[in-house]
Design an enzyme around this catalytic site. Sequence first.
Site, PDB file in Angstrom:
ATOM      1  N   LYS A 179       0.821  -1.199   0.000  1.00  0.00           N
ATOM      2  CA  LYS A 179       0.000   0.000   0.000  1.00  0.00           C
ATOM      3  C   LYS A 179       0.870   1.270   0.000  1.00  0.00           C
ATOM      4  O   LYS A 179       2.073   1.200   0.188  1.00  0.00           O
ATOM      5  CB  LYS A 179      -0.931  -0.014   1.219  1.00  0.00           C
ATOM      6  CG  LYS A 179      -1.923  -1.190   1.206  1.00  0.00           C
ATOM      7  CD  LYS A 179      -2.765  -1.229  -0.053  1.00  0.00           C
ATOM      8  CE  LYS A 179      -4.050  -2.032   0.073  1.00  0.00           C
ATOM      9  NZ  LYS A 179      -3.890  -3.482   0.094  1.00  0.00           N
TER      10      LYS A 179
HETATM   11  C1  PLP Z   1      -5.256  -4.264   0.778  1.00  0.00           C
HETATM   12  C2  PLP Z   1      -6.695  -4.126   0.834  1.00  0.00           C
HETATM   13  C3  PLP Z   1      -7.458  -4.603   1.904  1.00  0.00           C
HETATM   14  C4  PLP Z   1      -6.890  -5.459   2.995  1.00  0.00           C
HETATM   15  O1  PLP Z   1      -5.807  -4.949   3.658  1.00  0.00           O
HETATM   16  P1  PLP Z   1      -4.756  -5.931   4.376  1.00  0.00           P
HETATM   17  O2  PLP Z   1      -3.977  -4.987   5.201  1.00  0.00           O
HETATM   18  O3  PLP Z   1      -3.934  -6.577   3.297  1.00  0.00           O
HETATM   19  O4  PLP Z   1      -5.518  -6.900   5.181  1.00  0.00           O
HETATM   20  C5  PLP Z   1      -8.808  -4.340   1.922  1.00  0.00           C
HETATM   21  N1  PLP Z   1      -9.404  -3.677   0.928  1.00  0.00           N
HETATM   22  C6  PLP Z   1      -8.705  -3.232  -0.144  1.00  0.00           C
HETATM   23  C7  PLP Z   1      -9.420  -2.473  -1.206  1.00  0.00           C
HETATM   24  C8  PLP Z   1      -7.347  -3.461  -0.243  1.00  0.00           C
HETATM   25  O5  PLP Z   1      -6.679  -3.051  -1.312  1.00  0.00           O
END
Ligand code: PLP
Length: 396
Positions: free
Chosen positions: A185
């Site tokens: 992210k």
């Molecule tokens: C990455 C992501 C998640 C989940 O996040 P994690 O930290 O990997 O559990 C949820 N929703 C979206 C749209 C994402 O891109």
Amino acid sequence: MPGFEFFGDLERKEVNDVLDSGVLMRYGFDKARNHWKALELEQQVAERMEVKHAHVVSSGTAALTVALMATHINSGDEVILPTFTFVASFEAILSVGAVPILVDVDDTLGLNAEAVEKAITKKTKAVMAVHMCGSMADLTSLRKVCKKHKLILIEDACQAIGGTFNNKPLGSIGKIGCFSFDYVKTITCGEGGAIITNSKDLFTKAQAYTDHGHDHLGTDRGADKHPILGYNFRISELNAAVGVAQVKRLDDFIAIQKKHYRIIEEVLKNIPEVTFRRIPKGGVQNYSFFNFFLPTKAATKRVHEAFGKQGVDATFYWFDNNWHYHKKWDHLKHLKGLNYFSNAQYDGLPNYYKSDFSASDAIISKTISCLIKLSWTEEEVRERAQKMAKIIKELG
Ligand SMILES: *Cc1c(COP(=O)(O)O)cnc(C)c1O
């Protein structure tokens, strides 16, 4: 998008603070510690996102789960979510006993508000708006629908942190907003996430739920009361330390992404076959992806394949992707878990094989998303844009 491209002294210093004291947990051990990284991160996130409360947790998925728990999404309640999202969205909904109701997306790549309204039943409790690939769903119309039908608006801003809508940070517009700080992210803790809200009540519930129901009122952890049953979605102090450094860099990261995005946009906007994903009025992206449409599915597939073969890396054709689009979610459609779901979930889940998602298919089958990297040089971005343009002109 990824903050992992830019680790440095700032992150090292924060992590070393934690290693030096040896207190890796975010709560307790008051005498042995001189840092409260998770708390610090919460204060930073709340301030940056212009909300009263932030609570950091172990992942974005945990953040979604906690958001659903704190807003009292109960067994058998229906939660509306888009056909284009990450699997975490419905995993979280299922984990609280609720029923995920998939609804079409539009050219924002987010939920279509008209389709949402059509999907509302007596059991609908919440709408989970997912802001995919750096930009947002049409929050003006989604808010209107939620208000009219008294539904809770939950924002999944995991992929669009730092974007804004009517000058307010994404995540702060609904009742509760969720972020992920996983490794890919825009800013990362390794693993981590956050919920943000202006509701003290939701915040109080969320922070208790993520730590076995602890009320966190005293300084002696063992003497805490447990007004509710909870769970463990805590973030570790080590992960939070990385977050403390990264969140300070969010605006710099977005500025770089925007610069790279504009260079590509300048080149591709002159190609008649290329149209851009719609940014709703009042919205500003975080520029973590460059998203565009081509006129036909066949052309889009051709171009995406050629991108890969000719070294334009980190591009996505979501229509055929295993994780982000309803076509590959047989495990959801069959409710294939490790154990049984509730009758309310079996009975409530629509037969998705009979659903008509042609409106989503028409859009996603013509979409290509390109990750915007931070580490590119300007020269590299320019070359990349030219290469993309050449391929699109040949094959689009
Ligand atoms: C990455 C992501 C998640 C989940 O996040 P994690 O930290 O990997 O559990 C949820 N929703 C979206 C749209 C994402 O891109």
